[in-house]
Design an enzyme around this catalytic site. Structure first.
Site, PDB file in Angstrom:
ATOM      1  N   VAL A 141       0.819  -1.206   0.000  1.00  0.00           N
ATOM      2  CA  VAL A 141       0.000   0.000   0.000  1.00  0.00           C
ATOM      3  C   VAL A 141       0.855   1.260   0.000  1.00  0.00           C
ATOM      4  O   VAL A 141       0.375   2.329  -0.338  1.00  0.00           O
ATOM      5  CB  VAL A 141      -1.021   0.033   1.154  1.00  0.00           C
ATOM      6  CG1 VAL A 141      -2.171  -0.898   0.879  1.00  0.00           C
ATOM      7  CG2 VAL A 141      -0.375  -0.257   2.471  1.00  0.00           C
ATOM      8  N   ASP A 142       2.104   1.113   0.359  1.00  0.00           N
ATOM      9  CA  ASP A 142       2.954   2.291   0.281  1.00  0.00           C
ATOM     10  C   ASP A 142       3.404   2.545  -1.161  1.00  0.00           C
ATOM     11  O   ASP A 142       4.086   3.495  -1.454  1.00  0.00           O
ATOM     12  CB  ASP A 142       4.144   2.199   1.244  1.00  0.00           C
ATOM     13  CG  ASP A 142       4.652   0.780   1.381  1.00  0.00           C
ATOM     14  OD1 ASP A 142       4.301  -0.051   0.515  1.00  0.00           O
ATOM     15  OD2 ASP A 142       5.393   0.506   2.346  1.00  0.00           O
ATOM     16  N   ASP A 143       3.056   1.689  -2.063  1.00  0.00           N
ATOM     17  CA  ASP A 143       3.342   1.898  -3.475  1.00  0.00           C
ATOM     18  C   ASP A 143       2.102   2.363  -4.224  1.00  0.00           C
ATOM     19  O   ASP A 143       1.935   2.064  -5.402  1.00  0.00           O
ATOM     20  CB  ASP A 143       3.889   0.613  -4.110  1.00  0.00           C
ATOM     21  CG  ASP A 143       5.307   0.320  -3.657  1.00  0.00           C
ATOM     22  OD1 ASP A 143       5.681  -0.849  -3.657  1.00  0.00           O
ATOM     23  OD2 ASP A 143       6.016   1.269  -3.304  1.00  0.00           O
TER      24      ASP A 143
END
Ligand code: 6R9
Length: 785
Positions: free
Chosen positions: A654-656
């Site tokens: 989710v950090d991408d």
């Protein structure tokens, strides 16, 4: 002394940290955001009309199947017998060719019939991109351990309704010195109820090394090959039978004991893919020591950091290794790491060094007398018999450091009993393992895949495992298939990055080898984009082999969502359905479970036997990172969609995720769209600051060999993304990339790409762990092209 104490407390509930997911809401998508997956119902498929004409009896033909379930697994599925009889009757009126379509009319998710049937059956090529389903063939299902979705459903249902019964039936097939107590599993997965902890088979006394080796020798498989080892250079190979492996493990275990290593002590292993690496791991497990394997591509600083964290009594290494045409002096790296840790007050008394003669002779190896010992000088002098240390199921087995979103790596701690049962079971079913299989996993034992699926999972099943020391494209991109033919590999498990890179080198390197031994393929490490999936399926597997796309993590110990190859149709790019005992949920940003077709954050409800128990020395970080973001669940850190058929599609960390004008776009989606362009071999997308849109999309693109860069191609690539996802997802910038910065395990280092994209070139950070650090300079040079 490493102990898996779960009593760390004092965690402030509700606190969000840098490890928490972003709080912005992920808009549930109307259509599943599934890479370059297509579902065009209007186009014709060669089988469509026939299949649609069939009335589905909704059962599968598994009475005809002779399989090798153990007694307890029969019990797990016992309630199905009446249904089986009915299925058998209805089949008499059905042709074999159509049977799978009928039988798959009900999906494991319970979603109902699959509305589209742009499908092929194993054995037929995925000729067109509209083909989005691959059914198990009759022949495959007939021999499969799990031959139908219904069979899976029966077992799955029991695994979540009665996990204690389900898993203890399976666990009983292993050797336990004494059985666990009345409580099979005890857990608190909900941070709101106090400390998070998980225990499986507590009080059960066993040893995983005994179960991997002695148990197989005792059952008459001592002469079976455990490891085939292939060296970097063609023509260098070796093998060990189970009996020979046991002897060698015992010698190392006796050596470790002799120098004072005891149950609970940490041992750091820094070795390349020699057989000595799994031998060392098994030797630790035999005496109850806790191994911490550090991938032999890590720098001295990273190694020192890990040594200082777990304070081992001894480090096991080798003098050097050859990978491709490069010689890497591992002992020099260990020397630097040991002097760094000594400066910080952590001294290691012994460094057992294997003389890897194919790379370097002992005469030229730097040496510290008193501390360094040649493996070949001491290990063979020890007895080949070594009493095992019987340990509790909840005693630590290993530590494996993995990256988090902070600089400090996390020491993921796994314990013995649950991990043993889980890795063995996942290996068996996801690869449809048979005793005659020859299994090759290209992962290095420095990563979790090498722990669970080079070493423990396969050996617990008595499998024959191929280990390859070298680079997969050395001396040319045909090497993998050369090895497959040489050892008659039947199960080949690798990473999408390798698939894409070999795809780029062209089919000829593949097709010049027979590969006819292959029957199951596997993928792990990142989402596999459907075009790579298709190539893997059509070209490598000659359209004959199912692909097990296994989603899991260092933390989960074993597969979580993965196809069971004979049980249901695969969709290129989807990891499909959860493994036994795994209850995945997709939640929104408030932690509310979303039902049906949706996208959001992937979490897991309640524990499974292979889950990690803590982060070594930092139980608070364990709770904060994984259990606080969405109370009540384990948070995986991954984004995920579920389509209307119930299939899970992992969309990346989710950090991408990039937020462009309020639209959240998975980097994997844009990458997949780019890669679907015939002239694009690989793509990596990052977000960059954009003064109007908030974030812009910046794409690094590697072209197929021989294709020149051009403005026209740039425009075409952007159009491809506009057409496949929408105008909002069109990349703002395409940056030509002859290569991408990847770790040695094949993961793209987006941190570096973000810095290049935002021209923060003085903040690139440590690039020493890259497989090829030279790639970074190339990218910088091409920044304004
Ligand atoms: C086994 C392993 C874990 C992360 C995970 C996810 C990604 C792994 C995947 C996948 C999509 C798959 N990942 N397998 N994404 N499909 N089949 O790789 O462990 O190194 O801890 O990485 O890798 O993002 O969260 P690890």
């Amino acid at each position: 002394m490493i102990s898996s104490s779960f009593t760390a407390g004092g965690v402030g509930v509700g606190l969000r940290t840098h490890d928490s997911p972003p709080v912005t809401y992920i808009k549930p998508l109307l259509t599943p955001p599934i890479l370059d997956h297509r579902c065009n119902n209007n186009k014709k498929s060669k089988f469509r009309s026939t299949r649609r004409a069939v009335k589905a009896p909704q059962t599968q033909a598994f009475l005809l199947v002779s399989h090798s379930f153990s007694q307890s697994e029969h019990t797990a599925a016992a309630s199905s017998s009446s249904v089986l009889g009915m299925a058998n009757c209805s089949l008499k009126t059905t042709t074999n060719h159509l049977r799978h379509v009928e039988s798959m009319a009900v999906l494991p998710s319970g979603a109902g019939k699959i509305p589209r049937l742009n499908a092929v059956i194993l054995g037929e090529a995925l000729a067109s991109e509209e083909d989005d389903l691959v059914f198990p063939s009759d022949d495959f299902a007939r021999q499969a351990l799990l031959p139908s979705a219904q069979k899976y459903l029966e077992m799955y249902k029991r695994s979540v309704e009665d996990p204690a019964g389900f898993w203890s039936d399976i666990a009983s097939q292993f050797l336990w010195k004494s059985k666990w107590g009345d409580t099979v599993c005890s857990e608190n997965f909900d941070i709101r109820n106090g400390n998070v902890y998980v225990q499986w088979f507590k009080g059960g006394i066993t040893n995983i090394c005994y179960n991997c080796l002695d148990r197989n020798v005792d059952s008459g498989n001592g002469d079976k090959i455990a490891f085939h080892w292939e060296g970097n250079e063609r023509g260098f190979h070796d093998s060990l039978t189970y009996t020979q492996l046991l002897s060698q493990v015992c010698q190392v275990a006796n050596y470790l004991r002799d120098i004072g290593v005891k149950k609970g002590d940490a041992v750091v292993i820094y070795l390349p893919m020699l057989m000595e690496l799994p031998i060392a791991m098994l030797a630790c497990a035999r005496i109850g020591a806790v191994h911490s394997v550090v991938f032999a591509g890590f720098s001295a600083d990273s190694l020192a950091q890990r040594i200082m964290d777990c304070k081992p009594k001894v480090v096991l290494t080798c003098n050097a290794v050859k990978r491709g045409s490069k010689v890497i002096h591992l002992k020099d790296i260990v020397d630097a790491a040991l002097s760094e840790s000594a400066k910080n007050g952590i001294s290691v008394d012994a460094c057992l060094t294997y003389e890897n003669r194919s790379a370097m002779m002992r005469e030229t190896t730097k040496w510290q007398d008193g501390r360094d010992i040649w493996w070949q000088d001491v290990v063979p002098t020890y007895s080949t018999i070594c009493e095992v240390e019987w340990v509790d199921a909840e005693d630590p087995l290993f530590l494996l450091y993995t990256s988090g979103s902070t600089g400090k790596p996390k020491g993921v701690l796994h314990t013995t009993g649950g991990y043993m049962v889980y890795t063995a079971t996942t290996f068996k079913y996801a690869f449809d393992y048979k005793p005659s299989d020859i299994y090759w996993c290209t992962a290095d034992c420095g990563w979790i895949t090498g722990h669970s699926y080079v070493t423990y999972g396969p050996l617990l099943n008595g499998a024959t495992v191929v280990i390859y020391e070298g680079a997969p494209n050395y001396p040319d991109p045909g090497r993998c298939w050369d090895i497959v033919d040489k050892f008659k590999v039947t199960i080949f498990y690798t990473a999408p990055t390798l698939v894409r890179s070999l795809m780029r080198d062209g089919d000829a390197y593949v097709t010049r080898y027979s590969r006819k031994s292959l029957r199951v393929l596997g993928s792990v490490g990142e989402p596999i984009n459907p075009s790579a999936w298709r190539w893997f399926f059509n070209v490598v597997g000659d359209s004959r082999c199912p692909i097990s796309d296994t989603w899991w993590q260092t933390e989960t110990g074993g597969f979580m969502i993965a196809p069971l190859p004979g049980a249901w149709p695969q969709k290129p790019g989807s990891a499909t359905f959860p493994f036994f005992g795994v209850q995945p949920v997709i939640v929104d940003e408030k932690g509310v479970e979303i039902e049906g077709e949706c996208s959001g954050y992937l979490c897991v409800k309640s524990s499974w036997p292979g889950t990690f128990r803590t982060l070594y020395g930092d139980h608070e970080r364990y709770e904060t990172t994984y259990f606080k973001p969405f109370p009540g669940y384990y948070f995986s850190g991954d984004g995920c969609s579920r389509d209307k058929d119930g299939y899970y599609w992992l969309t990346g960390r989710v950090d991408d995720v990039i937020n462009v004008s309020g639209h959240r776009i998975g980097t994997a989606e844009v990458e997949s769209a780019l890669v679907s362009h015939p002239q694009c071999a690989e793509a990596a997308v990052v977000g960059v600051e954009h003064e109007v849109k908030g974030q812009g999309i910046y794409a690094f693109v590697t072209l197929v060999d021989g294709i020149p860069y051009s403005e026209e191609l740039r425009r075409n690539l952007i159009t491809t993304v506009r057409n496949q996802i929408g105008p909002f997802a069109a990349p703002d910038r395409i940056h030509w990339a002859p290569g991408l910065p990847k770790t040695r395990s094949g993961k793209i280092m987006r941190r570096i790409l973000r810095k290049i994209a935002s021209r923060q070139l003085d903040e690139l950070g440590d690039t020493s762990t890259l497989a090829d650090p030279g790639v970074v300079d190339q990218l910088i040079a091409l920044a304004d092209c």
